[in-house]
Design a protein around this motif. Structure first.
Motif, PDB file in Angstrom:
ATOM      1  N   THR A 280      37.659   4.420  11.238  1.00 21.45           N
ATOM      2  CA  THR A 280      38.476   5.447  11.758  1.00 21.45           C
ATOM      3  C   THR A 280      39.017   6.301  10.834  1.00 21.45           C
ATOM      4  N   VAL A 281      39.185   5.814   9.631  1.00 23.54           N
ATOM      5  CA  VAL A 281      39.659   6.452   8.347  1.00 23.54           C
ATOM      6  C   VAL A 281      38.836   7.806   7.683  1.00 23.54           C
ATOM      7  N   PHE A 284      38.270  10.491   9.827  1.00 21.79           N
ATOM      8  CA  PHE A 284      39.679  11.188  10.145  1.00 21.79           C
ATOM      9  C   PHE A 284      39.926  12.092   8.873  1.00 21.79           C
ATOM     10  N   LEU A 314      38.077   8.055  18.117  1.00 24.53           N
ATOM     11  CA  LEU A 314      39.293   8.306  17.790  1.00 24.53           C
ATOM     12  C   LEU A 314      39.767   8.850  16.884  1.00 24.53           C
ATOM     13  N   TYR A 334      42.424  11.057  22.267  1.00 24.95           N
ATOM     14  CA  TYR A 334      42.723   9.828  21.393  1.00 24.95           C
ATOM     15  C   TYR A 334      43.406   8.783  21.924  1.00 24.95           C
ATOM     16  N   VAL A 335      43.933   8.940  23.097  1.00 29.35           N
ATOM     17  CA  VAL A 335      44.470   7.655  23.741  1.00 29.35           C
ATOM     18  C   VAL A 335      43.322   6.931  24.219  1.00 29.35           C
ATOM     19  N   GLY A 338      41.431   5.152  21.429  1.00 30.93           N
ATOM     20  CA  GLY A 338      42.119   3.927  21.096  1.00 30.93           C
ATOM     21  C   GLY A 338      42.505   2.739  21.800  1.00 30.93           C
ATOM     22  N   ALA A 339      42.423   3.281  23.129  1.00 31.87           N
ATOM     23  CA  ALA A 339      42.459   2.020  24.110  1.00 31.87           C
ATOM     24  C   ALA A 339      41.361   1.082  24.076  1.00 31.87           C
ATOM     25  N   VAL A 341      39.457   0.596  21.736  1.00 31.45           N
ATOM     26  CA  VAL A 341      39.283  -0.367  20.471  1.00 31.45           C
ATOM     27  C   VAL A 341      40.097  -1.528  20.671  1.00 31.45           C
TER      28      VAL A 341
END
Lengths: 365, 982
Positions: A280-281, A284, A314, A334-335, A338-339, A341
């Motif tokens: 993710t990083v 991002f 995400l 993003y939810v 994220g959910a 993951v």
């Protein structure tokens, strides 16, 4: 009837003995007293053919009922696997890139969830969130599965070996593991990947990334397994096998690894966290720091910014959809990734926690 | 640990001193804001329509040179027709229903605040922390630029078009009712009102002396700052644009496509250009862009005229295909390009000299009235689809050449003099010439030369500057004299060279005469004095302080070599030391054996050191191995492999130790590898860490660390304390009753905290607390220090806050705030730091608890607990006193184990909170390395290395030493562990 009952009894005491494990080597998976089948349950065992198989299935069900978290975890994992297979069959060759709608990518607003787009639309990338997540499932399962299998396999083997065979090889493994563990996995993967990335084509980026990650993670398995193997190596049944002349390889594979592997289960969910942190990083930073395609490719293991991958989705969702102003905050971008993951992580964690019996679990990671 | 590691590099001497540093970052946004706050027609901000209150539409800073789109922010579903304005920090736009948006250009145009005024806006001006905006319903509003709150609102009785004159603190409003009204900028109070006879067509222009208004009846009216009409002149046809005023001339365009030049002093027409003569029916609805030599104006039929400013004759005419509708958007001129928006939904950059199209950028939506704004080198335009497009590239502002000459008072050029504007100095060539590159701003340019008094010239840079002349006065030189003698005989030594070097390259040399006497001349100050070694003697050096008088009696006795200690050869020294060391070792060995024998005789175990001591020794021995491994990985992966992948000359790695080496030549590559590796390690440990970049700042990396390390350390201390405060009682309670409700809740929330991506946790916290935080403290939660807007509202940025948000004197913002007694500052910083610490703790505690929970449970069931319980010890006392103390070593161990995770989390949190710190620097450097991959070896100070390697190395050292300390500490705390063999 009597003999069937006797065999069922044996099975209860050792629910899933691997073939060929000598009786002297008890599996460290004892069951609690509540899991002893009641008289009613005994009565339900059928003696008809193939009784042994049926009994096994029933006992497995009983075992699962005693551990609801394991049942839920396995069910979720099975669901992910089915989704991945379905997605592969449905999308086939077009799986490696997302269909981008230019109208959505240039649009300022991200349209919210609707019957046609149950998880809404993500501007910027210009994709339907639901279909993107579905397409990403096989990639993520393969990537995560590959990384975890490789690192768990290598860590278990090296750790158990080092624990069993003290001396120089133990020191070598421990020192190597200490060296790698000293470095935050996040930074180490980044440094290694930035170094080798110019050498590999964008297509092979993910493969190299997975290999590097497995290299970074193995000590996290090797260290606890080694500590446990040191104890196991002095258990009476290992001594007995050694006295009986069993070669070291047999000691390792038959006795030490099966009985010292469980700390792996405590570490697995943490590494799901570690892998997704990095996945993710990378995108991002790329999105937040500039967003152009060239920039992304220089920084990310993914072949392209629209590659279907949960972490990528995400990151882009957080980058494009997140805002402190309620009218601009497109939470669905993003939810939902994220959910997904988190749900996958839960499935892994529940399965692992379920596999660890209570007594073992309380020993700590 | 990091501070200690940095200490050698932070010692004075390894980088420019503080005085040189403070002025070294002209591109810093604080400077930008300071200039913009003057509110005047400074070319750095773009505070109003057409750039400045004189409406020239000219920017001395170059605009974008390619069609790269930096960001698009679609803020509204309604058209944006007011020109964006920029106060040096934020971009302000308003949509057609009068909702004003403040966008952050540094964050891709994200909306900072919005405020609905409910009336179609006309012109916006920003000055002195206020955004003044007119509404067609007849009101003028002033909003705070900090949060958009309405400071005052006043009805002016007609649709207003306004101008702001900051020197007077006046807002002058021309209205559709035919009046010019002046309001107080601060309070909105009415100052005066004058009638101009007909509705005012466009915004007013202000040249520091008078306001100029164009009426729809075709008259240009000059109104003095006190409100009297100075003159009125007919300019031809009706006009609905703003006039532009420059160098004593007012320029007006009108609906008959005329451009008229009128004297600002008298109102006399100087020249008139008529575009309708060549293109009948054409009209001009925009304000010309005015430069030193030319005017640029766009017509409704799609022509772009470049007119001579002196005569009005066209220099060139460019055209775009007519599309049937006109774009009344005014062009913008810069030294390198003229930007205008055409009817085909493009922005065009044409060459000011020839009118040739340089590039074209497209919008997905028409632009009608919104004129482009030049914002820090980028071009921002609002469109009818409610978006703001920002064209440009990430990067610093334009650097202008500043050239000049350094001479003596008599005009003789001085070669090798240093000239600096706070940045790294340049030296003059043999003709005394120098060349600096400076961005817009005000500087003190100083010249230094050995033996001359330094001179400083204040310089305001708004474009290229040439012919900066320094005439340096020679310093008074004082004689420094003495003799050089033999230390045994006391006789003078002839022919010894003596050199005296002083600041800025001053040097004087002399040779002793037959009696050993010498004499040199030196200026005031501390000089370095060295004596060359004559044959048979050792050399000598010292510092000499000259302070306004001659020094005549220096006597230096040189020691003959034969008498000197032979300490010059390290091998020789080692030769002396080695036998001593061997003797010492042997003695220690014998003594140890003796002690061991005694222990055995006394029936003690046959070992000399306690297991704890052996453990510490083993663990400490691992550290160097780890450091070497880390260094190797960093060099191989950070430097060597990329160089190989890009087929660079391997000699680059070795900083030019070889030349022309190919990758197939294994010997040469190996040589370069090891040389480069050695250099890398040497530089790493001697603090030569090159430069790092953050935004527009490019500074020595050491400086960044010095600025930002305290911020990160402060955050780490608070976040770790907060984590401990949460994790200790929660972990203890949960482990006390395993599988109880508290434990289950903890386990589930810890699992959630672990599996929900840490990103989302931090973003969600930000989302939840952003509103309350902003309301309570008047500032956003981003960063550690308050934002510039907050400072604006609280009396400006204090002097003890430097560039890059470093605070003085300690560098720890909380400590410095307390030292300066700034309570408001302290409150905001504390709240922000706590919020970040909370975000970090939420992620980290979840992971931490996962590790400690079960082990606490083990302790809670230990026999001593039952024993104590049987003795009647209360449960609370058992929990907090007995078990609580017992799990402390465990906590220390887990802390060591999870330190890497902690550091990763803090780096991410710093980045997400847009905070300065080592984590932000690291991520920024890594992305910088990735995007402009391969600048290394040329400018980087770590030869053949990048600053991210340094940062990672420092983090790793922190981790390694931290986990070593945790291991040792845990063993020390726990007697059972202490006695176990390592």
């Amino acid at each position: 009837v009597r003999s069937e009952r006797a065999s069922a009894d044996t099975l209860v005491r050792s629910p899933s003995p691997p073939e060929g494990v000598p009786a002297s080597a008890p599996r460290r998976v004892p069951i609690s007293r509540e899991s002893e089948p009641s008289e009613d349950e005994w009565a339900r065992f059928d003696v008809a053919f193939p009784a042994r198989l049926r009994a096994r299935v029933r006992l497995a069900l009983v075992y699962l009922r005693e551990r609801p978290s394991l049942a839920v975890g396995l069910l979720l994992l099975a669901g992910f696997v089915v989704l991945a297979l379905a997605s592969t069959l449905r999308f086939g060759p077009s799986l490696s890139s997302l269909p981008v709608n230019p109208a959505w990518s240039t649009s300022y607003v991200s349209p919210g969830p609707s019957p046609q787009h149950p998880f809404g639309i993500m501007r910027g990338l210009g994709v339907d969130v639901f279909s993107a997540l579905v397409r990403a499932t096989p990639w993520d399962l393969a990537l995560l599965g590959g990384i975890l299998l490789l690192s768990v396999g290598a860590g278990m083997l090296l750790g158990a070996f080092a624990g069993l065979v003290a001396g120089p090889s133990d020191i070598a493994v421990t020192a190597a593991a200490d060296l790698v563990v000293g470095v935050p996995p996040f930074f180490l993967v980044m440094v290694l990947f930035l170094g080798v990335q110019p050498l590999v084509s964008a297509r092979d980026g993910l493969l190299v990334f997975g290999l590097l990650f497995a290299f970074v993670l193995w000590p996290y398995y090797a260290r606890p397994v080694r500590a446990r193997a040191q104890e196991v190596a002095h258990e009476p049944y290992v001594e007995a096998a050694r006295a009986a002349g069993a070669p070291r390889r047999r000691l390792l594979i038959r006795h030490v690894i099966p009985n010292s592997a469980f700390p792996v289960l405590a570490q697995l969910p943490v590494d799901v966290f570690n892998v997704f942190f990095v996945l993710t990083v990378f995108p991002f930073i790329a999105c937040f720091g500039g967003g152009s395609g060239r920039f992304f490719q220089l920084l990310s293991p993914l072949p392209g910014p629209t590659f279907p991958e949960w972490g990528n989705l995400l990151a882009n969702g957080a980058c494009y959809g997140w805002s402190v102003l309620p009218q601009l905050n497109a939470w669905w971008t993003y939810v939902f990734p994220g959910a997904t993951v988190a749900l996958f992580g839960f499935a892994v964690a529940l399965t692992c926690d379920g596999l660890l019996s209570r007594r073992v679990r309380e020993r700590g990671p | 640990v990091l501070a200690l590691l940095c200490a050698p590099a932070l010692l004075p001497g390894s980088f420019p001193g503080p005085s040189a540093r403070s002025a070294s970052v002209p591109s810093d946004f604080r400077v930008r804001l300071a200039n913009a706050d003057l509110g005047g027609p400074g070319p750095i901000g773009w505070p109003t329509f057409h750039g400045s209150e004189n409406r020239t539409g000219y920017s001395a800073v170059d605009g974008p040179t390619t069609s790269d789109l930096l960001w698009v922010a679609c803020v509204s579903s309604l058209p944006i027709r007011v020109s964006p304005v920029w106060d040096g920090r934020n971009l302000y736009v308003a949509d057609n229903l009068g909702t004003v948006y403040a966008l952050d250009p540094d964050r891709l145009g994200s909306v900072l605040w919005s405020r609905a005024l409910g009336t179609t806006p006309t012109t916006a001006d920003v000055a002195a922390g206020r955004l003044v905006i007119g509404g067609s319903s007849g009101s003028v509003s002033a909003l705070s630029t900090a949060d958009g709150s309405v400071l005052w609102q006043r009805s002016v009785g007609g649709a207003p078009e306004q101008a702001v004159s900051v020197e007077n603190g006046t807002v002058a409003v021309g209205t559709s009712a035919g009046t010019v009204t002046a309001l107080n900028l601060t309070s909105g109070a009415l100052l005066w009102q004058t009638s101009v006879g007909a509705p005012v067509g466009g915004a007013l222009a202000w040249d520091g002396r008078a306001f100029y208004a164009v009426t729809t009846s075709g008259e240009l009216v000059a109104v003095s700052a006190a409100g009297t009409v100075l003159w009125r002149t007919a300019v031809g046809a009706a006009s609905d644009t703003a006039p532009a005023v420059f160098a004593g001339t007012v320029y007006v365009a009108d609906r008959s496509a005329n451009v008229t030049a009128v004297s600002a002093a008298t109102g006399a027409v100087q020249w008139r250009f008529s575009g309708s003569r060549a293109h009948p029916g054409d009209a001009i609805e925009d304000t010309p862009a005015v430069t030193e030599s030319r005017l640029y104006v766009q017509t409704d039929q799609g022509f772009l005229y470049a007119l001579s400013r002196a005569t009005g004759s066209p220099a060139w005419i460019a055209s775009v295909p007519p599309t049937g509708y006109a774009v009344p958007s005014s062009p913008v001129a810069t030294p390198a390009g003229v930007y205008f928006v055409d009817a085909t939904e493009n922005v065009d950059d044409v060459d000011p000299g020839s009118g040739q199209l340089l590039w074209q950028g497209s919008f997905s939506g028409a632009v009608s009235y919104s004129s482009p704004a030049i914002e820090n080198g980028t071009l921002a335009v609002g469109t009818d689809t409610g978006c703001v497009y920002d064209f440009g590239r990430v990067g610093g502002p334009t650097l202008w050449p500043v050239t000049g000459i350094v001479t003596t008072r008599t005009g003789a050029p001085i070669a090798g003099a240093y000239v600096t504007a706070g940045t790294g100095p340049v030296t003059t060539d043999s003709l005394g010439r120098f060349r600096l590159a400076l961005a817009n701003g005000s500087y003190d340019v100083s010249a230094y030369a050995g033996g001359y008094a330094p001179a400083t010239i204040p310089l305001t840079v708004r474009g290229p500057v040439s012919n900066v002349r320094f005439a340096l006065a020679p310093l008074t030189l004082y004689p420094v004299a003495g003799e050089i003698v033999d230390s045994r005989s006391g006789r003078g030594i002839a022919g010894v060279s003596v050199a005296l070097t002083a600041l800025y390259g001053f040097s004087a040399r002399a040779v002793t005469d037959r009696s050993g006497a010498f004499r040199v001349l030196a200026p005031n100050g501390t000089d370095f004095f060295s004596v060359g070694a004559p044959p048979g003697y050792l050399g000598f050096s010292a510092t000499v302080v000259v302070s306004g008088a001659a020094i005549v009696a220096i006597r230096i006795a040189l020691v003959p070599v034969a008498y000197a200690s032979s300490g010059t050869d390290p091998l020789e020294e080692a030769g002396i030391a080695l036998p001593l060391v061997a003797i010492g070792l042997a003695a220690a060995f014998l003594r140890g054996r003796e002690l061991l024998r005694r222990r055995v005789a006394a029936g003690l175990p046959a070992r000399l050191f306690s297991p704890f001591a052996r453990f510490v020794a083993m663990r400490a021995l691992l550290l160097p191995a780890q450091i070497v491994a880390v260094l190797t990985v960093l060099f191989v992966f950070g430097t060597f492999l990329p160089a190989a992948a890009l087929h660079q000359d391997p000699c680059v790695l070795a900083a030019g130790a070889c030349t022309g080496c190919s990758w197939s030549n294994v010997g040469c590559v190996l040589l370069a590898f090891f040389r480069g590796y050695g250099l890398f390690v040497t530089n790493l440990f001697t603090g030569q860490w090159g430069t790092a970049t953050y935004g527009h700042l490019r500074e020595p990396a050491v400086l960044f660390l010095q600025w930002w390390l305290p911020d990160s350390l402060e955050l780490a201390v608070i976040a770790l304390a907060l984590s401990a405060l949460i994790a200790y009682p929660v972990g203890l309670r949960a482990g006390w009753r395993p599988s109880g409700p508290f434990d289950t809740a903890t386990r589930l929330s810890s699992l959630t905290g672990l599996l929900v991506p840490s990103f989302l946790v931090i973003l969600a916290l930000l989302l939840a607390l952003y509103g309350p935080f902003s309301v309570a403290l008047g500032d956003t939660p981003y960063g550690t220090l308050p934002s510039l807007l907050w400072f604006d509202a609280h009396g400006g940025v204090p002097g003890w806050i430097g560039i890059a948000d470093n605070t003085g004197p300690t560098g720890f913002p909380l400590v410095d705030g307390a030292l300066h007694g700034d309570a408001a500052f302290e409150l905001v910083v504390l709240a922000k730091t706590l919020l970040q610490a909370l975000a970090i703790a939420l992620v980290y505690v979840a992971i931490f608890l996962r590790y400690v929970r079960t082990a606490v449970a083990d302790s809670a069931r230990a026999p001593f607990v039952s024993a104590a319980r049987a003795r009647g010890v209360s449960e609370q006392r058992l929990l907090w006193g007995h078990v609580g103390r017992r799990v402390l070593p465990l906590y220390a161990l887990v802390f060591g184990l999870t330190l890497p995770i902690y550091l990763g989390t803090q780096a991410l949190a710093e980045a997400l909170f847009n905070d300065i710190g080592v984590g932000t620097l690291l991520l920024g450097e890594m992305t910088g390395v990735a995007s402009a991959r391969f600048g290394f070896g040329t400018s980087a100070g770590v030869a053949a290395g990048n600053f991210y390697q340094v940062t990672i190395f420092l983090l790793l050292i922190a981790v390694l030493v931290g986990s070593l300390a945790a291991d040792v500490f845990a063993r020390y705390l726990d007697p059972r562990l202490r006695e176990r063999a390592p």
